[in-house]
Motif scaffolding. Sequence first.
Motif, short mmCIF file in Angstrom:
data_model
loop_
_atom_site.label_atom_id
_atom_site.label_comp_id
_atom_site.label_asym_id
_atom_site.label_seq_id
_atom_site.Cartn_x
_atom_site.Cartn_y
_atom_site.Cartn_z
N TYR A 40 0.70 -1.28 -0.09
CA TYR A 40 -0.25 -0.08 0.01
C TYR A 40 0.84 1.44 0.13
O TYR A 40 0.64 2.20 -0.80
CB TYR A 40 -0.79 -0.08 1.26
CG TYR A 40 -1.74 1.09 1.64
CD1 TYR A 40 -2.87 1.31 0.50
CD2 TYR A 40 -1.43 2.16 2.27
CE1 TYR A 40 -3.51 2.60 0.59
CE2 TYR A 40 -2.03 3.31 2.48
CZ TYR A 40 -3.21 3.45 1.85
OH TYR A 40 -3.93 4.63 1.87
N GLN A 44 1.19 4.15 -2.75
CA GLN A 44 0.87 5.73 -2.73
C GLN A 44 2.26 6.56 -2.98
O GLN A 44 1.88 7.36 -3.86
CB GLN A 44 0.89 5.69 -1.07
CG GLN A 44 -0.38 5.44 -0.61
CD GLN A 44 -0.74 6.02 0.82
OE1 GLN A 44 0.31 5.71 1.62
NE2 GLN A 44 -1.78 6.67 1.14
N ARG A 216 -6.68 0.92 -4.72
CA ARG A 216 -7.76 1.62 -4.01
C ARG A 216 -8.91 2.03 -4.82
O ARG A 216 -10.07 1.79 -4.29
CB ARG A 216 -7.09 2.86 -3.31
CG ARG A 216 -6.00 2.61 -2.35
CD ARG A 216 -5.27 3.63 -1.94
NE ARG A 216 -4.49 4.46 -2.88
CZ ARG A 216 -3.79 5.37 -2.78
NH1 ARG A 216 -3.81 5.98 -1.75
NH2 ARG A 216 -3.22 5.69 -4.04
N ASN A 217 -8.68 2.59 -6.13
CA ASN A 217 -9.73 2.90 -6.74
C ASN A 217 -9.45 3.23 -8.30
O ASN A 217 -8.19 2.67 -8.55
CB ASN A 217 -9.99 4.47 -6.16
CG ASN A 217 -9.03 5.47 -6.13
OD1 ASN A 217 -8.02 5.38 -6.91
ND2 ASN A 217 -8.92 6.11 -4.93
N ASP A 220 -5.87 4.57 -9.30
CA ASP A 220 -4.65 3.90 -9.14
C ASP A 220 -4.60 3.00 -10.35
O ASP A 220 -3.59 2.79 -10.96
CB ASP A 220 -4.85 2.88 -7.87
CG ASP A 220 -4.38 3.74 -6.72
OD1 ASP A 220 -3.78 4.92 -6.65
OD2 ASP A 220 -4.49 2.77 -5.66
#
Length: 294
Positions: A40, A44, A216-217, A220
């Motif tokens: 994760y 990011q 995540r969405n 990404d």
Amino acid sequence: MKNKSLLPVLLIAAVLAQSCISKKKYTTLQTSHSQLQTNYNLLQDTNRDLDQKLQKTQNNLSESQVRVRSVEEQLASERSNLESLQKALDKCLTSSSQGNVNISKLVDEINSSNKYIKQLVNAKNKSDSLNLVLTNNLTRSLTREEMSDVNVQVLKGVVYISLADNMLYRSGSYLISDRADKVLGKIAKIIKDYDNYEVLIEGNTDNVPISMPNIRNNWDLSALRASSVVQSLQNNYGVDPKRLTAGGRGEYNTIADNNTEAGKARNRRTQIIITPKLDQFMELIGKAPASSGE
């Protein structure tokens, strides 16, 4: 009596066995959690870098389009100036009251303006011609089946190559499909032939929420898909990475209605945007001939 003394021992053994199993599960879950947290954090960092590169390239693209408009405005201004000079010359030739005007100077200004306009037109035509040749070379290299998944357009001096996601990626993934390799190879050859052009790879999705591990969405997903294309062009086909930029626009750059399946399919695409360098135009504008104002 012996059986009664064995009962507590068996109970203690059962509890200890249960405790061992729970601790093993706990350790496995803790390791999985640490790995997911690491992935994760990497995503990011990657997303932030991609956003910065995308913003920089989009700024460059906007500046290029402003330059094209500036060239067109300069052309219009020079044509207007030419008409004014021609009218002044005609007036000098037909009116004795204008005999003090230096006709020779007006003729020189007209000739200078004509030469400058010709330079601007030639430079713009050269850029347009290169884009047309680039587009024709690409479309000629694609088969009829490939053309159904590839759309090529030239808008304001910029070449847009739009690739459908069902051809480009494996189902529900950001990994490049085997089917896409052949098409990307042809596009890479064109990009390498025109080495003075910058290349932006832009991922786009529909508005359906993504449900994949470590993604995540749609921001990404679109960025990862663009990054996959960039790395394929670099690693598999030798395109200079300094010319490449990857960025994702998520679900927010639609070209069709997301309320229909056909519209969603059109919105799920990756664009390869090839932008010419327009420094030659700005250099020509800086060398504009001075006008006497008469």
